[in-house]
Design a protein around this motif. Structure first.
Motif, PDB file in Angstrom:
ATOM      1  N   UNK A 253      14.228  77.692   7.070  1.00  0.00           N
ATOM      2  CA  UNK A 253      15.223  78.212   6.127  1.00  0.00           C
ATOM      3  C   UNK A 253      14.940  79.668   5.770  1.00  0.00           C
ATOM      4  N   UNK A 254      13.666  79.988   5.528  1.00  0.00           N
ATOM      5  CA  UNK A 254      13.310  81.368   5.210  1.00  0.00           C
ATOM      6  C   UNK A 254      13.431  82.281   6.408  1.00  0.00           C
ATOM      7  N   UNK A 255      12.982  81.810   7.564  1.00  0.00           N
ATOM      8  CA  UNK A 255      13.060  82.612   8.783  1.00  0.00           C
ATOM      9  C   UNK A 255      14.511  82.919   9.144  1.00  0.00           C
ATOM     10  N   UNK A 256      15.388  81.945   8.900  1.00  0.00           N
ATOM     11  CA  UNK A 256      16.810  82.152   9.185  1.00  0.00           C
ATOM     12  C   UNK A 256      17.401  83.304   8.376  1.00  0.00           C
ATOM     13  N   UNK A 257      16.932  83.455   7.138  1.00  0.00           N
ATOM     14  CA  UNK A 257      17.407  84.569   6.313  1.00  0.00           C
ATOM     15  C   UNK A 257      17.062  85.894   6.982  1.00  0.00           C
ATOM     16  N   UNK A 258      15.866  85.973   7.574  1.00  0.00           N
ATOM     17  CA  UNK A 258      15.457  87.201   8.245  1.00  0.00           C
ATOM     18  C   UNK A 258      16.320  87.452   9.479  1.00  0.00           C
ATOM     19  N   UNK A 259      16.598  86.404  10.254  1.00  0.00           N
ATOM     20  CA  UNK A 259      17.403  86.562  11.466  1.00  0.00           C
ATOM     21  C   UNK A 259      18.831  86.955  11.096  1.00  0.00           C
ATOM     22  N   UNK A 260      19.378  86.339  10.059  1.00  0.00           N
ATOM     23  CA  UNK A 260      20.730  86.704   9.616  1.00  0.00           C
ATOM     24  C   UNK A 260      20.772  88.165   9.173  1.00  0.00           C
ATOM     25  N   UNK A 261      19.698  88.596   8.502  1.00  0.00           N
ATOM     26  CA  UNK A 261      19.624  89.994   8.054  1.00  0.00           C
ATOM     27  C   UNK A 261      19.578  90.938   9.244  1.00  0.00           C
ATOM     28  N   UNK A 262      18.793  90.583  10.245  1.00  0.00           N
ATOM     29  CA  UNK A 262      18.710  91.396  11.463  1.00  0.00           C
ATOM     30  C   UNK A 262      20.087  91.526  12.098  1.00  0.00           C
ATOM     31  N   UNK A 263      20.823  90.407  12.124  1.00  0.00           N
ATOM     32  CA  UNK A 263      22.157  90.422  12.723  1.00  0.00           C
ATOM     33  C   UNK A 263      23.116  91.319  11.946  1.00  0.00           C
ATOM     34  N   UNK A 264      22.873  91.495  10.644  1.00  0.00           N
ATOM     35  CA  UNK A 264      23.745  92.329   9.814  1.00  0.00           C
ATOM     36  C   UNK A 264      23.249  93.769   9.720  1.00  0.00           C
ATOM     37  N   UNK A 265      22.075  94.023  10.314  1.00  0.00           N
ATOM     38  CA  UNK A 265      21.520  95.371  10.277  1.00  0.00           C
ATOM     39  C   UNK A 265      20.957  95.763   8.932  1.00  0.00           C
ATOM     40  N   UNK A 266      20.505  94.763   8.154  1.00  0.00           N
ATOM     41  CA  UNK A 266      19.960  95.038   6.829  1.00  0.00           C
ATOM     42  C   UNK A 266      18.591  94.387   6.665  1.00  0.00           C
ATOM     43  N   UNK A 267      17.923  94.727   5.577  1.00  0.00           N
ATOM     44  CA  UNK A 267      16.650  94.097   5.231  1.00  0.00           C
ATOM     45  C   UNK A 267      16.857  93.160   4.049  1.00  0.00           C
ATOM     46  N   UNK A 268      16.153  92.030   4.014  1.00  0.00           N
ATOM     47  CA  UNK A 268      16.322  91.104   2.890  1.00  0.00           C
ATOM     48  C   UNK A 268      15.762  91.693   1.606  1.00  0.00           C
ATOM     49  N   UNK A 269      16.349  91.291   0.488  1.00  0.00           N
ATOM     50  CA  UNK A 269      15.883  91.750  -0.819  1.00  0.00           C
ATOM     51  C   UNK A 269      15.255  90.576  -1.559  1.00  0.00           C
ATOM     52  N   UNK A 270      14.680  90.855  -2.720  1.00  0.00           N
ATOM     53  CA  UNK A 270      14.067  89.788  -3.507  1.00  0.00           C
ATOM     54  C   UNK A 270      14.958  89.390  -4.677  1.00  0.00           C
ATOM     55  N   UNK A 271      14.442  88.492  -5.479  1.00  0.00           N
ATOM     56  CA  UNK A 271      15.217  87.930  -6.588  1.00  0.00           C
ATOM     57  C   UNK A 271      15.630  88.974  -7.614  1.00  0.00           C
ATOM     58  N   UNK A 272      14.858  90.060  -7.699  1.00  0.00           N
ATOM     59  CA  UNK A 272      15.154  91.082  -8.698  1.00  0.00           C
ATOM     60  C   UNK A 272      16.228  92.061  -8.281  1.00  0.00           C
ATOM     61  N   UNK A 273      16.737  91.936  -7.064  1.00  0.00           N
ATOM     62  CA  UNK A 273      17.778  92.836  -6.575  1.00  0.00           C
ATOM     63  C   UNK A 273      19.057  92.045  -6.291  1.00  0.00           C
ATOM     64  N   UNK A 274      20.163  92.754  -6.257  1.00  0.00           N
ATOM     65  CA  UNK A 274      21.434  92.077  -5.983  1.00  0.00           C
ATOM     66  C   UNK A 274      21.558  91.779  -4.503  1.00  0.00           C
ATOM     67  N   UNK A 275      22.199  90.661  -4.179  1.00  0.00           N
ATOM     68  CA  UNK A 275      22.391  90.244  -2.791  1.00  0.00           C
ATOM     69  C   UNK A 275      23.759  89.608  -2.653  1.00  0.00           C
ATOM     70  N   UNK A 276      24.253  89.598  -1.437  1.00  0.00           N
ATOM     71  CA  UNK A 276      25.535  88.953  -1.165  1.00  0.00           C
ATOM     72  C   UNK A 276      25.370  87.465  -0.897  1.00  0.00           C
ATOM     73  N   UNK A 277      24.234  87.110  -0.282  1.00  0.00           N
ATOM     74  CA  UNK A 277      23.995  85.718   0.099  1.00  0.00           C
ATOM     75  C   UNK A 277      22.518  85.372  -0.090  1.00  0.00           C
ATOM     76  N   UNK A 278      22.248  84.094  -0.243  1.00  0.00           N
ATOM     77  CA  UNK A 278      20.862  83.632  -0.276  1.00  0.00           C
ATOM     78  C   UNK A 278      20.812  82.183   0.153  1.00  0.00           C
ATOM     79  N   UNK A 279      19.594  81.667   0.336  1.00  0.00           N
ATOM     80  CA  UNK A 279      19.385  80.269   0.713  1.00  0.00           C
ATOM     81  C   UNK A 279      18.265  79.702  -0.145  1.00  0.00           C
ATOM     82  N   UNK A 280      18.494  78.526  -0.701  1.00  0.00           N
ATOM     83  CA  UNK A 280      17.513  77.904  -1.589  1.00  0.00           C
ATOM     84  C   UNK A 280      17.455  76.403  -1.324  1.00  0.00           C
ATOM     85  N   UNK A 281      16.460  75.755  -1.934  1.00  0.00           N
ATOM     86  CA  UNK A 281      16.371  74.298  -1.911  1.00  0.00           C
ATOM     87  C   UNK A 281      16.830  73.779  -3.276  1.00  0.00           C
ATOM     88  N   UNK A 282      17.160  72.476  -3.380  1.00  0.00           N
ATOM     89  CA  UNK A 282      17.677  71.945  -4.644  1.00  0.00           C
ATOM     90  C   UNK A 282      16.784  72.195  -5.849  1.00  0.00           C
TER      91      UNK A 282
END
Length: 316
Positions: A85-114
């Motif tokens: 799940x975490x690795x997928x976030x990195x691959x999706x970011x690569x596909x969008x040409x961006x770097x992932x951000x952390x909880x303290x920054x704004x984001x368009x999408x994220x992935x979490x567990x219940x």
């Protein structure tokens, strides 16, 4: 990272920073290396699964397309890259040409567990604000209660439930619907086919899961796992279905019983009385628990599944 180049297999190293991980992962995907993921599920038995670069890229592109994610949009990384799940976030970011951000920054999408969604809705105001700012929040890795999803909706969180596993490069069914290119059928258990499959054994191209479920109006409903079903007095009982009924403060397990073959047992840290618990079990499953154990907390894996191996060590 020299060892990576020799093996042709990408393995995440916990000592890497996120920029280092992104660089190594980008190179691995470019050179068509396999991605190695170690997984243990709820049983505690570890195994390594290899995912072809083409498979995890396909899944990332499918996910971004489903969410209408455009180049330049950002994902936040709230799960460890050690897991799919975490690795997928990195691959999706690569596909969008961006770097992932952390909880303290704004984001368009994220992935979490219940568990993270539960915490956001029960006092973690920083996480709540972050999730509310996302266009969509993928929630997967474990069963999620409908009431939690309903509460999230009232709080302005657009949750998208996902179903999948390491063997399918992560989630490949969103809100019950298979993503494009993904095929699902139900035999004894759920079976999945598509370009996102890892290097796993298949039957006629389908990966045979241990998950139970049914398809209704084109949507997949997961009801439990074949390997957590006990037979008590000739009646099949899904432990995960029992846990879903009772709630997050409960874990169910079976034990040998001379009368019933296998008896249902409950471990809990809830405030419900034994009588209330037995009443619910009797109403919904026509069965009562042989024992109810009171423990300090329900052990869970990092993906929010009941850790049955750890549970066994807590019980008398």
């Amino acid at each position: 990272m020299e060892s990576q180049a020799k093996s042709g297999i990408f393995r995440y190293q916990s000592s890497w920073s996120i920029p280092q991980t992104m660089e190594a992962l980008s190179n691995a995907l470019r050179d068509s290396w396999d991605i190695a993921i170690s997984t243990s599920g709820s049983s505690g038995t570890p195994k390594e699964i290899l995912i072809p670069a083409t498979a995890i890229i396909f899944n990332a592109q499918n996910s971004n397309k489903y969410l209408n994610a455009q180049p330049g949009m950002r994902w936040s990384l709230l799960l460890s890259p050690e897991h799919t799940a975490g690795l997928n976030v990195l691959v999706r970011s690569i596909e969008l040409g961006t770097n992932p951000v952390n909880e303290g920054e704004s984001a368009d999408f994220t992935a979490i567990v219940p568990t993270q969604l539960f915490r956001a809705l029960n006092g973690d105001t920083k996480l709540l604000k972050h999730l509310q700012g996302c266009k969509a929040v993928l929630v997967g890795g474990a069963a999620i209660d409908d009431s939690l999803l309903a509460l999230a909706k009232t709080q302005g969180i657009n949750c998208v439930t996902t179903y999948g596993m390491t063997e399918t490069s992560g989630g490949c069914v969103y809100n019950g619907e298979p993503l494009p290119g993904v095929k699902i059928k139900i035999e004894e258990t759920i079976q999945i086919k598509g370009p996102m499959l890892a290097r796993v054994a298949t039957q006629d191209g389908f990966f045979v899961t241990q998950d139970l479920g049914f398809i209704e109006d084109g949507k997949l409903f997961v009801t439990g796992r074949a390997d957590d079903v006990i037979i008590s007095g000739g009646k099949n009982i899904s432990l995960s279905e029992v846990e879903r009924l009772l709630g997050r403060d409960f874990a169910a397990f079976g034990s040998a019983d001379p009368e019933w073959g296998t008896a249902l047992n409950i471990a809990t840290n809830s405030q419900l009385t034994d009588t209330e618990i037995q009443s619910k079990l009797s109403e919904y499953f026509s069965i009562k628990a042989r024992t109810i154990h009171r423990i300090a907390m329900i052990p869970r894996t990092v993906l929010d599944k009941v850790d049955r191996a750890a549970l066994g060590k807590l019980l008398p």
